[in-house]
Design a protein around this motif. Sequence first.
Motif, PDB file in Angstrom:
ATOM      1  N   ARG A  90      -0.079  -0.276  -4.404  1.00 56.07           N
ATOM      2  CA  ARG A  90      -1.481   0.128  -4.580  1.00 56.07           C
ATOM      3  C   ARG A  90      -1.599   1.604  -4.224  1.00 56.07           C
ATOM      4  NH1 ARG A  90      -4.180  -3.556  -1.728  1.00 56.07           N
ATOM      5  NH2 ARG A  90      -4.708  -4.759  -3.573  1.00 56.07           N
ATOM      6  N   GLU A 106       0.840  -1.207   0.000  1.00 52.54           N
ATOM      7  CA  GLU A 106       0.000   0.000   0.000  1.00 52.54           C
ATOM      8  C   GLU A 106       0.872   1.253   0.000  1.00 52.54           C
ATOM      9  OE1 GLU A 106      -3.371   0.394   0.023  1.00 52.54           O
ATOM     10  OE2 GLU A 106      -3.776  -1.760  -0.011  1.00 52.54           O
ATOM     11  N   THR A 164      -0.342   6.116   3.752  1.00 52.91           N
ATOM     12  CA  THR A 164      -1.362   7.159   3.890  1.00 52.91           C
ATOM     13  C   THR A 164      -0.738   8.524   4.190  1.00 52.91           C
ATOM     14  OG1 THR A 164      -1.680   6.545   6.212  1.00 52.91           O
ATOM     15  CG2 THR A 164      -3.197   5.592   4.621  1.00 52.91           C
ATOM     16  N   GLN A 190      -0.129  10.242   0.987  1.00 55.13           N
ATOM     17  CA  GLN A 190      -1.275  10.345   0.077  1.00 55.13           C
ATOM     18  C   GLN A 190      -1.327  11.713  -0.610  1.00 55.13           C
ATOM     19  OE1 GLN A 190      -3.296   7.776  -0.633  1.00 55.13           O
ATOM     20  NE2 GLN A 190      -4.440   8.965  -2.109  1.00 55.13           N
ATOM     21  N   ARG A 233      -4.301   4.524  -3.772  1.00 56.64           N
ATOM     22  CA  ARG A 233      -5.732   4.769  -3.568  1.00 56.64           C
ATOM     23  C   ARG A 233      -6.063   6.217  -3.886  1.00 56.64           C
ATOM     24  NH1 ARG A 233      -8.283   0.747  -0.555  1.00 56.64           N
ATOM     25  NH2 ARG A 233      -6.808  -0.782   0.268  1.00 56.64           N
ATOM     26  N   SER A 234      -7.245   6.422  -4.439  1.00 59.85           N
ATOM     27  CA  SER A 234      -7.710   7.788  -4.661  1.00 59.85           C
ATOM     28  C   SER A 234      -8.010   8.408  -3.299  1.00 59.85           C
ATOM     29  CB  SER A 234      -8.955   7.794  -5.546  1.00 59.85           C
ATOM     30  OG  SER A 234     -10.008   7.095  -4.909  1.00 59.85           O
ATOM     31  N   ARG A 272     -11.355   4.261  -5.688  1.00 60.55           N
ATOM     32  CA  ARG A 272     -10.670   3.816  -6.891  1.00 60.55           C
ATOM     33  C   ARG A 272      -9.200   3.582  -6.577  1.00 60.55           C
ATOM     34  NH1 ARG A 272      -8.907   7.754 -10.850  1.00 60.55           N
ATOM     35  NH2 ARG A 272      -7.496   6.518 -12.060  1.00 60.55           N
ATOM     36  N   CYS A 273      -8.646   2.519  -7.115  1.00 61.87           N
ATOM     37  CA  CYS A 273      -7.237   2.211  -6.887  1.00 61.87           C
ATOM     38  C   CYS A 273      -6.552   1.871  -8.196  1.00 61.87           C
ATOM     39  CB  CYS A 273      -7.088   1.014  -5.949  1.00 61.87           C
ATOM     40  SG  CYS A 273      -7.605   1.308  -4.263  1.00 61.87           S
ATOM     41  N   SER A 321     -10.673   6.710  -1.584  1.00 58.87           N
ATOM     42  CA  SER A 321     -10.433   5.264  -1.485  1.00 58.87           C
ATOM     43  C   SER A 321     -11.420   4.420  -2.291  1.00 58.87           C
ATOM     44  CB  SER A 321     -10.434   4.801  -0.033  1.00 58.87           C
ATOM     45  OG  SER A 321      -9.364   5.365   0.665  1.00 58.87           O
ATOM     46  N   CYS A 381      -9.188  -2.318  -4.990  1.00 59.55           N
ATOM     47  CA  CYS A 381      -8.850  -1.830  -3.652  1.00 59.55           C
ATOM     48  C   CYS A 381      -8.989  -2.902  -2.559  1.00 59.55           C
ATOM     49  CB  CYS A 381      -9.671  -0.609  -3.258  1.00 59.55           C
ATOM     50  SG  CYS A 381      -9.521   0.797  -4.373  1.00 59.55           S
TER      51      CYS A 381
END
Length: 113
Positions: A61, A10, A13, A16, A63-64, A69-70, A67, A106
């Motif tokens: 991965r 991932e 965050t 992000q 993430r938008s 859309r990935c 979250s 996701c």
Amino acid sequence: MPLTQNPIVEWPTEFQHLLAGIQVAAGEDGKRYGHIDIDIDPETLFLLNDFEARVRHRQVRIRSADSARCLIGEMNALVGLGAAAQPAKHVTRVRISFHDLLDDDCVDRSPHM
């Protein structure tokens, strides 16, 4: 999952916000890639380099913001682009980029140990 297949990692965050506005395009071969050029501080530069080294040759991965859309793809090495636009706040400008981007649902399918 075969033992030779690495689980998807991932995107952190806490990073992000760094990918807000990432540009995704397709090459002549139809494969998608994405990149963003940003100014960063020395600590973030260190952490990004550390993350990139740990995920080398593994899928990441992304993430938008919501979250919903990935995308998954491999992260390229950071590229230094020179001085930051605001040197008082940031140390440098870098390009964060990914290749072979694919749509993802996701969902984490890796076994948790």
